[in-house]
Design an enzyme around this catalytic site. Structure first.
Site, PDB file in Angstrom:
ATOM      1  N   THR A   1       0.845  -1.201   0.000  1.00 46.41           N
ATOM      2  CA  THR A   1       0.000   0.000   0.000  1.00 46.41           C
ATOM      3  C   THR A   1       0.877   1.248   0.000  1.00 46.41           C
ATOM      4  O   THR A   1       2.069   1.182   0.273  1.00 46.41           O
ATOM      5  CB  THR A   1      -0.893   0.038   1.252  1.00 46.41           C
ATOM      6  OG1 THR A   1      -0.065   0.090   2.421  1.00 46.41           O
ATOM      7  CG2 THR A   1      -1.762  -1.198   1.332  1.00 46.41           C
ATOM      8  N   ASP A   2       0.250   2.397  -0.307  1.00 48.39           N
ATOM      9  CA  ASP A   2       0.975   3.663  -0.278  1.00 48.39           C
ATOM     10  C   ASP A   2       0.202   4.664   0.582  1.00 48.39           C
ATOM     11  O   ASP A   2      -0.816   4.328   1.180  1.00 48.39           O
ATOM     12  CB  ASP A   2       1.201   4.186  -1.701  1.00 48.39           C
ATOM     13  CG  ASP A   2      -0.108   4.461  -2.439  1.00 48.39           C
ATOM     14  OD1 ASP A   2      -1.115   4.816  -1.800  1.00 48.39           O
ATOM     15  OD2 ASP A   2      -0.123   4.327  -3.672  1.00 48.39           O
ATOM     16  N   ALA A   3       0.709   5.893   0.647  1.00 47.89           N
ATOM     17  CA  ALA A   3       0.135   6.887   1.549  1.00 47.89           C
ATOM     18  C   ALA A   3      -1.278   7.307   1.144  1.00 47.89           C
ATOM     19  O   ALA A   3      -1.957   7.997   1.905  1.00 47.89           O
ATOM     20  CB  ALA A   3       1.047   8.116   1.631  1.00 47.89           C
TER      21      ALA A   3
END
Lengths: 146, 146, 146, 146
Positions: B16-18
């Site tokens: 996942t990312d921000a």
């Protein structure tokens, strides 16, 4: 007048794979790095704290011509090809010493992200369009009208 | 009769990312995971020690419809769309609970890799084609000719 | 006289996770980036084509004090703490605007890698030690003996 | 009675590097995968939507004994070594066919994360401790008191 940005980069070891070359998925990260540098060069961050605007990717592609290896120095050219009402389309070219390595494309959408709601497509704010299209380029010429 | 393979997967946190969703570059890794599972299911490894054959990617793309989040369970369907003399073309669909999340495509080339030489395109060995096209499928029926 | 190198870096979006901060595994990649920059600064590549020397990691650790976020600019300081017969031990500090973010350590071994053989520990070549310990530092003073 | 969890895994191609082995930073991701699987096995998600609790890493380490290669099948054993007021300490062992590949450790902190505030350390909720320490194990015995 398409707006573009060039980012110089060197291959990190952890970006290579057991075939001895940069993993093909990394090219998409390189393209995104250049995109975000273009936004910064336009005076913006693509992921600013405190905003509910988001820019998810709706499409991305690469055609690969030559491999990249550990410590290779290369250049990523990202170019805005089109700004539609709710989408931005980029093209991207990777080169090493002037030799073309790969050509990519990416389309992003402008969305509203609110807690516990699905993302919803929304028009790109006019000031974002203005900045991306290069008000800043003008200012580089010292133009008083920029 | 296109040959295909389904791989079930759960999203890892580091994917996942921000923005709170799986980074778009990960979808290319998911597609490759399914491809390699298809090769194993065909009785082969795509990267076998002691061979000078390699399978670099010459093109890859994804269209994204819905995001994936941490711990989502999803399915990757990879399908061989075409086996040409020196290339293989796949299509790929990601789904979660039957809902389509993304559609991808990937083309790989068959190359000879020799130390200190550039990679060179070469015809796909017939036994690789035979295995990919499903001799193994036949054996599942208990066919004595498989 | 410990040899050290400082690398400036900006956080890429794909290095963040759904907690909105850089994933803890990335710090090890940052440490390695600085290590390889130190080797280049010493006139060497840690992974040169045509050599059978390799430098696998035998230990690595980080203590985390403060998080990093997208587009943060930070500095990686890598320092050679010890060069033993077959091993090199580094320390590493990440800072942002002078504030300490994390402290790391890493030990690498010098090994021979030959096709179809397991890696085998081997003494570090004297010229590698000389370069790492800063012959190059001397040449920066314009010393004719460097 | 330490609580532990075993996760089986196969090496993906993109997890290898140009040395032909799994990059050392990946081991930290493997350790985290097993940790999250342990939490799921305890009936929890470590990153649940709608909570302001977070679990950042405050320390992590690995000692590496043997390399992993593409398509290797291996096992990750994660064990809770200590649950303190605000921290959890794990140990981790990677094995392949019973042979020890690496030993790791990781400490995480329980924090409150509120928008536009720095993360703040906070006591671990009792029900999280109860679940992690194996109330669920008891329920497996069909105990009416679990």
């Amino acid at each position: 007048m398409p707006r573009e940005f060039r980012l110089k980069r060197r291959v990190n070891f952890y970006e290579t794979d057991a075939a001895g070359i940069v993993h093909f998925s990394m090219f998409f990260r390189y393209m995104e790095e250049a995109e975000h540098a273009l936004w910064r060069d336009s005076g913006m961050s693509i992921s600013k704290a405190g905003t509910d605007l988001g820019w998810p990717r709706v499409g991305a592609s690469f055609a690969y011509f030559r491999p990249l290896r550990f410590e290779d120095e290369f250049e990523i050219l990202i170019r805005i090809e089109e700004i539609a009402e709710k989408r931005i389309r980029y093209s991207c070219t990777l080169t090493r010493d002037g030799e073309k390595l790969a050509e990519g494309a990416m389309t992003i959408a402008c969305v509203l992200r609110r807690p516990n709601e699905p993302m919803k497509s929304t028009p790109i704010p006019p000031d974002v369009v203005a900045r991306l299209l290069g008000a800043k380029d003008g200012s580089r010429d010292g133009s008083p009208h920029a």
